[in-house]
Design an enzyme around this catalytic site. Structure first.
Site, PDB file in Angstrom:
ATOM      1  N   ASN A  12      60.902 -12.813  16.937  1.00 13.03           N
ATOM      2  CA  ASN A  12      60.909 -14.227  16.549  1.00 13.03           C
ATOM      3  C   ASN A  12      59.455 -14.668  16.347  1.00 13.03           C
ATOM      4  O   ASN A  12      58.712 -14.806  17.315  1.00 13.03           O
ATOM      5  CB  ASN A  12      61.588 -15.039  17.666  1.00 13.03           C
ATOM      6  CG  ASN A  12      61.560 -16.530  17.421  1.00 13.03           C
ATOM      7  OD1 ASN A  12      61.143 -16.991  16.364  1.00 13.03           O
ATOM      8  ND2 ASN A  12      62.007 -17.299  18.418  1.00 13.03           N
ATOM      9  N   TRP A  13      59.101 -14.843  15.085  1.00  9.82           N
ATOM     10  CA  TRP A  13      57.703 -15.200  14.786  1.00  9.82           C
ATOM     11  C   TRP A  13      57.392 -16.653  15.135  1.00  9.82           C
ATOM     12  O   TRP A  13      56.239 -17.064  15.085  1.00  9.82           O
ATOM     13  CB  TRP A  13      57.403 -14.969  13.301  1.00  9.82           C
ATOM     14  CG  TRP A  13      57.356 -13.526  12.889  1.00  9.82           C
ATOM     15  CD1 TRP A  13      57.474 -12.439  13.713  1.00  9.82           C
ATOM     16  CD2 TRP A  13      57.179 -13.015  11.560  1.00  9.82           C
ATOM     17  NE1 TRP A  13      57.373 -11.292  12.965  1.00  9.82           N
ATOM     18  CE2 TRP A  13      57.191 -11.605  11.651  1.00  9.82           C
ATOM     19  CE3 TRP A  13      57.010 -13.610  10.303  1.00  9.82           C
ATOM     20  CZ2 TRP A  13      57.044 -10.784  10.531  1.00  9.82           C
ATOM     21  CZ3 TRP A  13      56.862 -12.794   9.189  1.00  9.82           C
ATOM     22  CH2 TRP A  13      56.871 -11.400   9.296  1.00  9.82           C
ATOM     23  N   LYS A  14      58.410 -17.439  15.405  1.00 13.96           N
ATOM     24  CA  LYS A  14      58.238 -18.879  15.689  1.00 13.96           C
ATOM     25  C   LYS A  14      57.383 -19.518  14.584  1.00 13.96           C
ATOM     26  O   LYS A  14      57.577 -19.194  13.408  1.00 13.96           O
ATOM     27  CB  LYS A  14      57.668 -19.067  17.097  1.00 13.96           C
ATOM     28  CG  LYS A  14      58.537 -18.369  18.155  1.00 13.96           C
ATOM     29  CD  LYS A  14      58.155 -18.677  19.569  1.00 13.96           C
ATOM     30  CE  LYS A  14      59.058 -17.890  20.514  1.00 13.96           C
ATOM     31  NZ  LYS A  14      58.764 -18.122  21.920  1.00 13.96           N
ATOM     32  N   HIS A  98      67.701 -21.758  20.894  1.00 12.83           N
ATOM     33  CA  HIS A  98      66.518 -21.271  21.619  1.00 12.83           C
ATOM     34  C   HIS A  98      66.031 -22.368  22.569  1.00 12.83           C
ATOM     35  O   HIS A  98      66.093 -23.551  22.253  1.00 12.83           O
ATOM     36  CB  HIS A  98      65.414 -20.887  20.628  1.00 12.83           C
ATOM     37  CG  HIS A  98      64.282 -20.153  21.277  1.00 12.83           C
ATOM     38  ND1 HIS A  98      63.310 -20.798  21.997  1.00 12.83           N
ATOM     39  CD2 HIS A  98      63.999 -18.834  21.350  1.00 12.83           C
ATOM     40  CE1 HIS A  98      62.466 -19.900  22.482  1.00 12.83           C
ATOM     41  NE2 HIS A  98      62.851 -18.690  22.095  1.00 12.83           N
ATOM     42  N   GLU A 168      67.582 -15.567  28.178  1.00  7.43           N
ATOM     43  CA  GLU A 168      66.134 -15.735  28.292  1.00  7.43           C
ATOM     44  C   GLU A 168      65.816 -16.743  29.392  1.00  7.43           C
ATOM     45  O   GLU A 168      65.919 -17.959  29.165  1.00  7.43           O
ATOM     46  CB  GLU A 168      65.559 -16.278  26.981  1.00  7.43           C
ATOM     47  CG  GLU A 168      65.824 -15.418  25.783  1.00  7.43           C
ATOM     48  CD  GLU A 168      64.853 -15.729  24.660  1.00  7.43           C
ATOM     49  OE1 GLU A 168      64.011 -14.890  24.360  1.00  7.43           O
ATOM     50  OE2 GLU A 168      64.911 -16.853  24.117  1.00  7.43           O
ATOM     51  N   GLY A 234      59.091 -12.569  21.418  1.00  2.00           N
ATOM     52  CA  GLY A 234      58.273 -13.618  20.798  1.00  2.00           C
ATOM     53  C   GLY A 234      56.900 -13.090  20.445  1.00  2.00           C
ATOM     54  O   GLY A 234      56.712 -12.388  19.439  1.00  2.00           O
TER      55      GLY A 234
END
Ligand code: PGA
Length: 254
Positions: A12-14, A98, A168, A234
């Site tokens: 997840n590159w955010k 998320h 998470e 992440g």
């Protein structure tokens, strides 16, 4: 497109990549490294704006995902992204709920609709759950159970096997230390128990991922001894070498 049931590592590159060039370079590096990978599916979730630039790099091992979708299919919703847009860009999964979005007000009701919309559009929902803290009395377990039952409330028994659940713990996300593999195993068993209570024992189990401070050093132990199907990553997905280190170590697991 449906991801098959191998191990699954999602990056997840955010909101951390700021040019098409950088996005392509990162995905190309991962694609190159993925050629040696045998038993692991890899998903990259870039910001929406890069999806069409990256779709040509999708392969049988490397998939594209998104970091969010909207809860309705179409209509007057300025600025939202319908799940209907995604298949044409070879997007196969969507992170939903998320904790960084929940912290900004995303509700369980909205999350449950998003999970349902994704399934309708044959996009794999990566449904995120996790407690903010732990207490001696185990109240966090009831919290997790509640998140599961609310978020999956619109999912039928026939569909539950198509969901990916990403556990998470919020205290590990962005932190220095991941949860230990023993605790990961406990949570994976607990999540399975909750799903069985909700859907019966005869259903296909959703895949369960762990996320929070995953690195190349802890990835193998978390998956192998935590008995999860993969990882949601992440920070360490932003460098080719680090992300490939995680993938390679997971891929070594028999
Ligand atoms: P992290 O983030 O790997 O940087 O801890 C995990 C996540 O937000 O899914």
């Amino acid at each position: 497109m449906k991801i098959n049931k191998k191990k699954l590592v999602i990056g997840n590159w955010k909101m951390n990549i700021f040019s098409v060039k950088e996005a392509k370079k990162l995905m190309e590096g991962i694609k190159k490294g993925s050629l040696k990978v045998r038993n692991t599916d890899i998903v990259i979730c870039p910001p929406f704006v890069y999806i069409s630039d990256l779709m040509s790099l999708v392969s049988k091992k490397l998939f594209l995902g998104v970091q969010n979708i909207f809860e309705e299919m179409n209509g007057s919703y300025t600025g939202e992204v319908s799940v209907q847009y995604l298949a044409q860009f070879k997007v196969s999964c969507a992170i939903i709920g998320h904790s960084e979005r929940r912290a900004r007000g995303e509700s369980d009701t909205s999350i449950s609709k998003k999970v349902a919309r994704a399934l309708e559009a044959k996009i794999t929902p990566v449904f995120c759950i996790g407690e903010a803290s732990r207490d001696e009395h185990g109240e966090y377990l009831a919290f997790i159970k509640n998140q599961l039952s609310l978020g999956l409330s619109l999912v039928s028994k026939a569909q539950i096997g198509d969901v990916v659940i990403a556990y998470e713990p919020i205290w590990a996300i962005g932190g220095k230390e991941a949860m230990n593999s023993h605790q990961v195993h406990e949570m994976s068993l607990y999540i399975q128990k909750c799903v069985k209570e909700m859907c019966g024992t005869m259903v296909m189990m959703p895949r369960i991922l762990y996320g929070g401070a995953v690195t190349a050093d802890n990835a193998r132990e978390i998956v192998d001894q935590g008995f999860v199907d993969g990882l949601l990553v992440g920070r360490e997905s932003l460098k080719v070498e680090n992300f490939l280190g995680i993938i390679t170590n997971v891929d070594l697991i028999k």
